[in-house]
Scaffold this active site. Sequence first.
Site, PDB file in Angstrom:
ATOM      1  CG  ASP A  71      29.198 -33.814 -36.468  1.00  0.00           C
ATOM      2  OD1 ASP A  71      28.017 -34.151 -36.198  1.00  0.00           O
ATOM      3  OD2 ASP A  71      29.531 -32.628 -36.630  1.00  0.00           O
ATOM      4  CE  LYS A 126      33.261 -36.004 -38.948  1.00  0.00           C
ATOM      5  NZ  LYS A 126      33.879 -35.376 -37.758  1.00  0.00           N
TER       6      LYS A 126
END
Length: 201
Positions: free
Chosen positions: A130, A111
């Site tokens: 997310d 991420k």
Amino acid sequence: MNLLKKNYPDAHCALNFNNPFQLMIATILSAQCTDERVNIVTKDLFKNYKKPSDLADEDVEVIETAIRSTGFYKNKAKNIKANCQILKDKYNNQIPQTLDELVALPGIGRKTANVVLGNAFGIATGVVVDTHVTRLANRFGWVKIQDAVKIEQKLNTMFDQSEWIMLSHYLISHGRAICKARSPDCENCFLATRCPRKGLR
């Protein structure tokens, strides 16, 4: 995608940064912390630490104090110092521009790597996943999983690579404005007629 783009024309990374180094640090700090809090902390942090070597040479206890309010500060400080030491010694204070090199650094997962590469360098290596993206992808019926890596892999196949960077910004914007975790405003949602509302009563 077109409706999201139309309704969120100003969608962008919510973390404040002026260079790849700042974005990398801000993204590490954003784990289990709001972007608003991170921006408050980094406003002062980046005045004192201009490049990786500045943090690499700092005592970890001082870093802990500076970032304490972001939560999990001991682990974050340890990773930031170790990360910046590698950037100082191996990369001449520069942020590497490949996914493999970034995820090899302490405190950097897929991420964070995707955030840095996409927003600092314009390199689309994958959709940033997310909590907002996870929630919306499941509600839209795109996936039936919670694993961020598997969600990223699925979204990467559903959208053109040219859309990967902005897709997450659009979804995050919609997740914050309309499709909230506890009280989604389905009545006023411009996607209501197209959304199967998976997981919602």
